[in-house]
Scaffold this active site. Structure first.
Site, PDB file in Angstrom:
ATOM      1  N   SER A 201      43.075  41.663  45.386  1.00  0.00           N
ATOM      2  CA  SER A 201      44.245  42.754  45.665  1.00  0.00           C
ATOM      3  C   SER A 201      43.810  43.392  47.210  1.00  0.00           C
ATOM      4  CB  SER A 201      43.728  44.097  44.725  1.00  0.00           C
ATOM      5  OG  SER A 201      44.563  45.089  44.709  1.00  0.00           O
ATOM      6  N   HIS A 203      44.696  46.539  48.363  1.00  0.00           N
ATOM      7  CA  HIS A 203      44.212  47.780  48.469  1.00  0.00           C
ATOM      8  C   HIS A 203      42.573  48.257  48.543  1.00  0.00           C
ATOM      9  CE1 HIS A 203      43.373  49.949  44.466  1.00  0.00           C
ATOM     10  NE2 HIS A 203      44.181  48.659  44.088  1.00  0.00           N
ATOM     11  N   CYS A 327      36.970  55.108  33.206  1.00  0.00           N
ATOM     12  CA  CYS A 327      38.265  54.942  33.974  1.00  0.00           C
ATOM     13  C   CYS A 327      38.466  56.565  34.750  1.00  0.00           C
ATOM     14  CB  CYS A 327      39.567  55.172  33.241  1.00  0.00           C
ATOM     15  SG  CYS A 327      39.728  53.373  32.279  1.00  0.00           S
TER      16      CYS A 327
HETATM   17  N1  PLP Z   1      39.767  44.252  38.648  1.00  0.00           N
HETATM   18  C1  PLP Z   1      38.777  44.937  39.195  1.00  0.00           C
HETATM   19  C2  PLP Z   1      37.507  44.527  39.131  1.00  0.00           C
HETATM   20  C3  PLP Z   1      39.129  46.299  39.676  1.00  0.00           C
HETATM   21  O1  PLP Z   1      38.222  47.185  40.334  1.00  0.00           O
HETATM   22  C4  PLP Z   1      40.548  46.702  40.019  1.00  0.00           C
HETATM   23  C5  PLP Z   1      40.914  48.039  40.343  1.00  0.00           C
HETATM   24  O2  PLP Z   1      40.285  49.125  40.074  1.00  0.00           O
HETATM   25  C6  PLP Z   1      41.466  45.792  39.401  1.00  0.00           C
HETATM   26  C7  PLP Z   1      40.946  44.749  38.843  1.00  0.00           C
HETATM   27  C8  PLP Z   1      42.856  46.152  39.172  1.00  0.00           C
HETATM   28  O3  PLP Z   1      43.449  46.025  40.442  1.00  0.00           O
HETATM   29  P1  PLP Z   1      44.941  46.629  41.254  1.00  0.00           P
HETATM   30  O4  PLP Z   1      44.640  47.989  41.313  1.00  0.00           O
HETATM   31  O5  PLP Z   1      45.169  45.790  42.398  1.00  0.00           O
HETATM   32  O6  PLP Z   1      45.929  46.593  39.824  1.00  0.00           O
END
Ligand code: PLP
Length: 383
Positions: A201, A203, A327
């Protein structure tokens, strides 16, 4: 010193100034649709997308044609898991995952379980580690995939993805990894580790929000996926929708910057994180959560015998951190990761996750140690 000091780089990161600079023209002058194949506006956009594909591929040791762009890692994970499950529906219906995965994985698998798939959720020990023997014993003749994260977002724990990929292969199953927290932070190579699919990802690595990628290994055995978003047939027909060209350019730039700096930066953050952790563990009743194999910039510490809510409210006045609540910081439920590691509810709630990043300095760490120590001691005296 600007307060609150940002210690939440696992939640998101600021865009690198060079990323912002690279993106801007794609909003104004170079605004073409990458699918417009008949004029230069489209060609310029398409070239930018393909250059970014190369940059993302290089960061993880893949080939450009193995990178597919999505709007988030959550979407990439959904495509990998549901896409593979749908392609094998009625044939192989068993999945294996880890109890401490991100909700993007757990809820996606839960959805499949409602549709008749069967899943083994591997437990973890008090350090958040899986047992490879237990994993081996979990494979069945109809196991389609093993889904295991590269690094945990709460503790920073690194899982043995190479061994996991080998084990999946030996059982004729695919290995999917959520590498969102690891990519751009530590060197990763999809070919060396042998993963079949990997989600990342932008960001989380100083790129923009709303753009991510899925690595899908080419070659044998072929990975068949059923598209989860249909329409114009973009991204090899696997992810329709007009491409987010500025976002993709930003992800490409963030990837090349990470590739250049990740080794030195991870070393710098490792030292800062260790200093922070040593300082916090001097507080009476504190404990570290996580194993010795962890991301270098993540610190997760619980404090016994204090309440989680007042702790977080006081801490967040001066330090932007995450808690051990599920969360969101306002949740009353403890994190599923910490409870899977055996923490009781009260201790899980009285937990702070500090994730360091580019902006973190030695002074920030000194301030955090001093401030957290004072708040915890105040709360103890008050109770
Ligand atoms: N997987 C993990 C381990 C994450 O920390 C996150 C985001 O917090 C995600 C998946 C989800 O990523 P995205 O925000 O790009 O959907």
């Amino acid at each position: 010193m600007e307060l609150p000091i940002y210690f939440d780089h696992n939640a998101t990161t600021p865009c690198h100034p060079e990323v912002v600079e690279a993106i801007l023209p794609y909003f104004t002058s170079a605004y073409g649709n990458a699918s417009s194949i008949h004029h230069p506006y489209g060609w310029i956009a398409e070239n930018a997308v393909e250059a970014a594909r190369e940059e993302v591929a290089e960061l993880i040791g893949a080939e450009a044609k193995e990178i597919l762009f999505t709007s988030s890692a959550t979407e990439a994970i959904n495509l990998a898991i549901k896409g593979l499950a749908m392609a094998h529906k009625g044939k192989k219906t068993h999945l294996i995952t880890i109890a401490t995965e991100h909700k993007a994985v757990l809820d996606t698998i839960e959805d499949l379980v409602h549709q008749g798939f069967d899943c083994t959720f591997l437990p973890v020990n008090a350090q958040g580690e899986i047992s490879l023997d237990q994993l081996k014993a979990s494979f069945k003749t109809n196991t389609l995939m093993l889904v295991g994260m590269t690094a945990n977002n709460e503790t920073g724990n690194l899982h043995p993805i190479k061994e996991m990929a080998e084990m999946a292969k030996a059982h004729d199953a695919f290995f999917v990894t959520d590498a969102v927290q690891a990519v751009g932070k530590i060197p990763l190579n999809v070919k060396d580790s042998g993963v079949d699919m990997l989600a990342l990802s932008a960001h989380k690595m100083y790129g923009p929000k709303g753009v991510a990628a899925l690595y899908i290994r080419k070659g044998f055995p072929k990975i068949d996926l059923v598209a989860q978003i249909t329409g114009g047939g973009q991204e090899m027909g696997l992810r329709s929708g007009t491409l987010n060209v500025p976002g993709i350019v930003g992800l490409g730039k963030a990837s090349s910057i990470s590739l250049k700096h990740q080794v030195a930066e991870s070393e710098r953050l490792f030292n800062l994180r260790n200093k922070l952790e040593i300082g916090l563990l001097k507080i009476t009743g504190s404990q570290r959560n996580g194993s010795s194999e962890r991301l270098p910039h993540v610190c997760n510490v619980s404090f016994k015998d204090i309440l989680g809510k007042p702790l977080l409210i006081r801490i967040n006045k001066k330090l932007a951190v995450s808690s051990g609540a599920a969360c969101s910081s306002i949740s009353d439920k403890p994190s599923h990761v910490l409870t899977a590691m055996g923490l009781d509810k009260a201790t899980a709630m009285a937990t702070l996750r500090l994730s360091l990043g580019r902006s973190t300095t030695d002074k920030d760490v000194d301030f955090a140690i001093d401030y957290i120590s004072r708040v915890v001691n105040d709360l103890r005296t008050a109770s």
